[in-house]
Design a protein around this motif. Structure first.
Motif, PDB file in Angstrom:
ATOM      1  N   ILE A 125      29.538  39.833  34.709  1.00  0.00           N
ATOM      2  CA  ILE A 125      29.713  39.064  33.470  1.00  0.00           C
ATOM      3  C   ILE A 125      30.361  37.713  33.782  1.00  0.00           C
ATOM      4  O   ILE A 125      29.981  36.676  33.245  1.00  0.00           O
ATOM      5  CB  ILE A 125      30.561  39.862  32.465  1.00  0.00           C
ATOM      6  CG1 ILE A 125      29.801  41.113  32.004  1.00  0.00           C
ATOM      7  CG2 ILE A 125      30.939  39.006  31.268  1.00  0.00           C
ATOM      8  CD1 ILE A 125      30.622  42.063  31.162  1.00  0.00           C
ATOM      9  N   GLY A 126      31.367  37.728  34.665  1.00  0.00           N
ATOM     10  CA  GLY A 126      32.000  36.480  35.055  1.00  0.00           C
ATOM     11  C   GLY A 126      31.049  35.551  35.784  1.00  0.00           C
ATOM     12  O   GLY A 126      31.076  34.329  35.588  1.00  0.00           O
ATOM     13  N   MET A 127      30.178  36.092  36.610  1.00  0.00           N
ATOM     14  CA  MET A 127      29.219  35.280  37.368  1.00  0.00           C
ATOM     15  C   MET A 127      28.264  34.534  36.446  1.00  0.00           C
ATOM     16  O   MET A 127      28.076  33.316  36.562  1.00  0.00           O
ATOM     17  CB  MET A 127      28.437  36.172  38.334  1.00  0.00           C
ATOM     18  CG  MET A 127      29.267  36.725  39.486  1.00  0.00           C
ATOM     19  SD  MET A 127      28.436  38.063  40.391  1.00  0.00           S
ATOM     20  CE  MET A 127      27.191  37.139  41.288  1.00  0.00           C
ATOM     21  N   VAL A 132      37.028  32.840  29.264  1.00  0.00           N
ATOM     22  CA  VAL A 132      37.769  32.308  30.415  1.00  0.00           C
ATOM     23  C   VAL A 132      36.821  31.619  31.393  1.00  0.00           C
ATOM     24  O   VAL A 132      37.143  30.554  31.948  1.00  0.00           O
ATOM     25  CB  VAL A 132      38.558  33.430  31.112  1.00  0.00           C
ATOM     26  CG1 VAL A 132      39.192  32.918  32.399  1.00  0.00           C
ATOM     27  CG2 VAL A 132      39.621  33.990  30.184  1.00  0.00           C
ATOM     28  N   ALA A 133      35.646  32.202  31.602  1.00  0.00           N
ATOM     29  CA  ALA A 133      34.653  31.573  32.487  1.00  0.00           C
ATOM     30  C   ALA A 133      34.244  30.209  31.944  1.00  0.00           C
ATOM     31  O   ALA A 133      34.053  29.248  32.711  1.00  0.00           O
ATOM     32  CB  ALA A 133      33.431  32.476  32.639  1.00  0.00           C
ATOM     33  N   GLY A 134      34.112  30.115  30.621  1.00  0.00           N
ATOM     34  CA  GLY A 134      33.784  28.832  30.008  1.00  0.00           C
ATOM     35  C   GLY A 134      34.877  27.802  30.245  1.00  0.00           C
ATOM     36  O   GLY A 134      34.593  26.628  30.513  1.00  0.00           O
ATOM     37  N   SER A 142      29.335  28.655  42.194  1.00  0.00           N
ATOM     38  CA  SER A 142      29.732  28.966  40.812  1.00  0.00           C
ATOM     39  C   SER A 142      29.617  30.458  40.541  1.00  0.00           C
ATOM     40  O   SER A 142      30.474  31.046  39.861  1.00  0.00           O
ATOM     41  CB  SER A 142      28.855  28.184  39.827  1.00  0.00           C
ATOM     42  OG  SER A 142      29.077  26.802  39.928  1.00  0.00           O
ATOM     43  N   LEU A 143      28.580  31.091  41.054  1.00  0.00           N
ATOM     44  CA  LEU A 143      28.428  32.532  40.875  1.00  0.00           C
ATOM     45  C   LEU A 143      29.570  33.277  41.561  1.00  0.00           C
ATOM     46  O   LEU A 143      30.134  34.231  41.011  1.00  0.00           O
ATOM     47  CB  LEU A 143      27.081  32.983  41.440  1.00  0.00           C
ATOM     48  CG  LEU A 143      25.857  32.579  40.618  1.00  0.00           C
ATOM     49  CD1 LEU A 143      24.581  32.742  41.439  1.00  0.00           C
ATOM     50  CD2 LEU A 143      25.758  33.396  39.345  1.00  0.00           C
ATOM     51  N   SER A 144      29.912  32.845  42.766  1.00  0.00           N
ATOM     52  CA  SER A 144      31.023  33.482  43.478  1.00  0.00           C
ATOM     53  C   SER A 144      32.347  33.261  42.742  1.00  0.00           C
ATOM     54  O   SER A 144      33.163  34.181  42.615  1.00  0.00           O
ATOM     55  CB  SER A 144      31.096  32.904  44.897  1.00  0.00           C
ATOM     56  OG  SER A 144      32.140  33.508  45.619  1.00  0.00           O
TER      57      SER A 144
END
Length: 437
Positions: free
Chosen positions: A373-375, A250-252, A347-349
């Protein structure tokens, strides 16, 4: 060969060797002196940015609707300043640095991308943007500022060569990342993976020294801190495979769509809006600022997001589900304005918000681990530099128990984002080069 000629031959060879050693020592000294300067300026920028966003947060705390005035007006003021200070300071700063590495054979071209004037404009622009409440970070600009400061030293070298100018730019960019995040190892990996893709053998040793010096200066002035707080979670286990796959995937998608949206704005923005954006830039920036302010009334999306994300990490609680779409929209709107600002910290947030979506699904896993993991996945998807993302995450959060999880999520998210056939930094660097031509 006669004895006098033989002696003269060896004397010339010895003199040449000594001269080369002297030139190399002078270049190394310039690199390390410049790295110390980059570390100092990075700390000054960090403090100025913190103070600027603190002013915005104070105003917002005094009156909830203050951003409706501050963001549009601040954006117009920042754009006016940028235009008075000259071109070259817009955007992230990393693409310009990448483009400059392709112009080291032509110093005049490089100076259109890296200069003391641009460094000053970038510094002022990022502080003004954060004081206004735009959704941006200071890390990418620190790369361009660092590279500009280092490149300005090339005239002090006895022998000014394209290779030496390239070394200065690489060391300046890497030192900027190291000092901005207080992550020396990430600065080195960033130079190898993202800026140069390959680094000459004679460059690597000088680069290591420059990054270490910048990191020492940052450490001496700011102390041993971690940017997003400390993450203490259990290490990798087989139970984490499913969360890594889902969150990384999903992050991708989120990061890939963000990059595509920024690069291909002409495909989705109506032609009338694009024309208005060109003909009335101040009004366009004011409108984007107003939209960001309206989104900020619904969720705390202003600034880099480091504060809200750090608070969530320290409390061990997930971010609300609506934070991610609103933050994403704020990042796109800020990008469209062209104001100076980076996307590393935002992006990290944003990735922390993606990880938070899965907290109800994996109730037995600490939300902080899902956010982490999402960050790393989101940063890898946007930058397409998975190793840099993983190392930044591990150093920045002191989360060394997450080495395997971070690497796996970064690689997966980067692979998913690759399907959109857009590399944000590469595309922006190509645009910068085309404007030079």
């Amino acid at each position: 060969m006669s004895v006098p000629r033989l002696l003269r031959h060896y004397w010339l060879r010895l003199s040449h060797t000594v001269q080369q050693a002297s030139t190399s020592s002078r270049q190394t000294a310039l690199l390390w002196l410049g790295a110390a300067l980059v570390g100092l300026v990075a700390v000054l920028l960090a403090k100025a940015a913190e103070y600027a966003f603190g002013l915005f947060s104070w105003a917002q705390g005094q009156w909830r609707f203050a951003p409706l005035l501050l963001v549009p007006a601040g954006g117009v003021a920042a754009l006016w300043l940028m235009r008075r200070l000259g071109e070259g300071a817009q955007g992230s700063g990393i693409p310009q640095t990448k483009a400059a590495l392709e112009t080291t054979h032509a110093p005049a071209r490089t100076s259109q991308l890296l200069s003391l004037r641009i460094a000053l404009a970038k510094f002022i622009g990022i502080v003004a943007g954060l004081a206004s409440g735009f959704v941006l970070g200071r890390e990418g600009p620190t790369v361009q500022i660092g590279a500009s400061l280092m490149h300005s030293l090339h005239g002090f070298a006895r022998i000014d060569t394209p290779l030496f100018r390239r070394q200065l730019i690489l060391a300046g960019g890497a030192a900027g990342i190291a000092a901005a995040f207080n992550t020396p190892l990430a600065g080195i990996v960033f130079a190898f993976e993202e800026l140069a893709r390959s680094v000459e053998e004679q460059t690597s040793g000088k680069l290591l020294g420059a990054v270490i010096i910048a990191g020492v200066v940052s450490l001496a002035l700011l102390g041993d801190y971690v940017y997003f707080g400390r993450i203490h979670v259990p290490g990798f286990s087989a139970a984490m495979l499913l969360p890594i796959v889902l969150i990384g995937g999903v992050a991708g998608l989120v990061g890939g769509i963000f990059s595509w949206t920024c690069i291909h704005a002409q495909r989705w923005l109506p032609a009338s809006v694009q024309q208005w954006r060109t003909q009335a830039p101040y009004r366009f920036v004011a409108l984007c600022g107003l939209l960001i302010a309206l989104l900020g009334l619904l969720a705390p999306i202003h600034g880099s997001g480091a504060e809200i994300t750090s608070a969530a990490i320290n409390q061990g609680s997930a971010l609300p589900w609506y934070f991610t779409p609103l933050k994403w929209a704020g990042m796109v709107l800020t990008f469209l304005t062209g104001l100076p600002g980076g996307i590393f910290a935002p992006s990290l947030s944003l990735g922390a918000g993606v990880g938070s979506w899965f907290a109800p699904l994996f109730a037995t896993t600490p939300p902080v681990k899902l956010m982490a993991i999402g960050m790393v996945g989101l940063l890898a998807a946007v930058t397409r530099a998975p190793l840099t993302a993983a190392v930044i995450m591990m150093e920045m959060t002191d989360g060394h128990d997450m080495v395997i999880s971070s690497l796996a999520a970064a690689m997966l998210a980067s692979a998913v984002a690759r399907q959109f056939k857009v590399n944000l930094y590469h595309a922006l660097a190509d645009q910068a080069l085309s404007r030079l031509r």
